[in-house]
Design an enzyme around this catalytic site. Sequence first.
Site, mmCIF file in Angstrom:
data_model
loop_
_atom_site.group_PDB
_atom_site.id
_atom_site.type_symbol
_atom_site.label_atom_id
_atom_site.label_comp_id
_atom_site.label_asym_id
_atom_site.label_seq_id
_atom_site.Cartn_x
_atom_site.Cartn_y
_atom_site.Cartn_z
ATOM 1 N N GLY A 40 0.816 -1.218 0.000
ATOM 2 C CA GLY A 40 0.000 0.000 0.000
ATOM 3 C C GLY A 40 0.846 1.262 0.000
ATOM 4 O O GLY A 40 0.545 2.235 -0.690
ATOM 5 N N CYS A 41 1.936 1.238 0.760
ATOM 6 C CA CYS A 41 2.803 2.416 0.859
ATOM 7 C C CYS A 41 3.570 2.629 -0.444
ATOM 8 O O CYS A 41 3.816 3.772 -0.842
ATOM 9 C CB CYS A 41 3.755 2.271 2.041
ATOM 10 S SG CYS A 41 2.869 2.137 3.617
ATOM 11 N N THR A 42 3.932 1.555 -1.108
ATOM 12 C CA THR A 42 4.602 1.651 -2.406
ATOM 13 C C THR A 42 3.654 2.266 -3.425
ATOM 14 O O THR A 42 4.028 3.199 -4.158
ATOM 15 C CB THR A 42 5.089 0.263 -2.864
ATOM 16 O OG1 THR A 42 6.062 -0.199 -1.919
ATOM 17 C CG2 THR A 42 5.694 0.311 -4.247
#
Length: 150
Positions: A40-42
């Site tokens: 998700g952060c990527t």
Amino acid sequence: MSEIRADDFTLPSTSGADFLLSAAGKPLVIYFYPKDSTPGCTTESADFRDRYGDFKALGADVVGISRDSIKSHKNFKAKLELPFELLSDPDETACTLFGVMKMKNMYGKQVRGVERSTFVIGPDNLILREWRGVKVPGHAEEVLAFVRSL
């Protein structure tokens, strides 16, 4: 519009220089994310990367903040070719100021972590808009639309 002023903070950045909020001097998008190199952060970081030129054209800047180390941030930034700085907040200084530390469920256990959140801060440190409990799809575009409306 909010009349809430963001408290000033200083954090180390991937540029090697300390980042001071009050020195930004322009609209600033701050996105808090849980962890470098997670799916998700990527995706979220890549979405802000892909729209970074649009933010810059509007006179705004973008920074990402998590509790990861500068070393981790530098690797993450290089891997994704992020054109903006990542700030390291291992002591949760900014995370606490913005109230993004929450209890979350992870694999059936309660863990304390960063709630994915984004803030648009004006040049006078006023919080112009906030998003909490962010869902990644479409989020960077929504933030960009808000910055366009300023």
